[in-house]
Design an enzyme around this catalytic site. Structure first.
Site: not given
Length: 280
Positions: A16-17, A79, A164, A198, A200
């Site tokens: 993942d990024s 991702c 994040e 996404c 996240h």
């Protein structure tokens, strides 16, 4: 530490990024705890969401090559942006030259495949990064399976940074979640199923559900990606046979391991130990 010190032949790579892919890894581990995994987060160069197709492709290819070099035969791009902007090119153009026996899988198709079982009216909403929405990858994949479905997308550029930076439970997060969901439902008031495009976004699930009518289903990817991976390995016994099963997971970040470990506890619900990996 050199790459040779990081070899873990037979591990399944999860890339993942940043941290979002940990929500995918957590579900995969829960379903298939016996396998070995390597998680790689490109935190130094995150976020990917607003980067160009060319940049995301180059970064993702570098990460895939790094995981191959560490002994992974199978890599999951956990991702959505990487799956949208890089997966197809890597599968079609790069794998034959890198190693035709290795495989790279994404998270978009496993998510799309279940939509028809969940939506009652075929009106689908996608919440994702700018890159994922602009790529129209979900629109294209859904059209292949369900040509009569209507798809509407809404970019949510603030959501991943809020997660994040551990700001996902404050009023600011609620504001942006409410704003972007409102924008999506304005595009199609008949939406009955929303895909969190996404990795996240499951961290924001409580806030998301507060802003949605009860009749709207929310698809969080982890469960479906994990089950798709299990099915893939069941169908491809040659790949399964080269995947080690010692129940070991290693975590790597292109940025500070200490920072990664702190943030990972949010996504995994447990403490992990990480190392730094420089990829080029």
């Amino acid at each position: 530490m050199t790459l040779t010190n990081k070899l873990a032949p037979g591990s399944i790579g999860v890339f993942d990024s940043g941290y979002g892919g940990l929500t995918i890894l957590s579900e995969i581990q829960s379903l298939m705890p016996e396998y070995d995994y390597i998680y790689l987060g490109d935190n130094l160069r995150a976020p990917y969401g607003s980067r160009s197709f060319e940049t995301v492709y180059e970064f993702t290819k570098q990460a895939v090559e790094a995981l191959f070099g560490m002994g992974c035969n199978l890599v999951v791009l956990a991702c959505n942006t990487a799956s949208a902007k890089a997966l197809r090119t890597i599968q079609q153009n790069d794998l034959p030259m890198l190693n035709p026996d290795k495989r790279v899988l994404g998270v978009i198709r496993p998510t799309v495949e279940v939509v028809g079982n969940i939506s009652k009216n075929g009106h689908i909403g996608i919440l994702g990064t700018i890159g994922t929405i602009q790529s129209k990858s979900y629109d294209i994949e859904i059209a292949k399976f369900y040509p009569d479905f209507k798809v509407s997308g809404q970019a949510c550029p603030m959501w991943a940074p809020l997660v994040e930076n551990n700001e996902y439970e404050n009023e600011g997060a609620d504001y942006f979640v409410r704003k972007n969901i409102g924008q999506l439902l304005t595009k199609d008031a008949d939406i009955d199923t929303i895909i969190l495009g996404c990795t996240h976004y499951p961290i924001l699930l409580n806030s998301i559900k507060k802003q949605l009518p009860e009749n709207i289903n929310v698809i969080s990817q982890g469960y479906y990606v994990a089950n798709s991976l299990k099915d893939y390995l069941h169908r491809h016994t040659d790949m399964d046979s080269v995947c080690k099963k010692n129940g070991i997971t290693r975590y790597y970040s292109t940025e500070s391991p200490e920072k990664f470990e702190e943030a990972a506890s949010i996504f995994m619900g447990k403490k992990v130990s990480a190392e730094r990996l420089i990829i080029q």
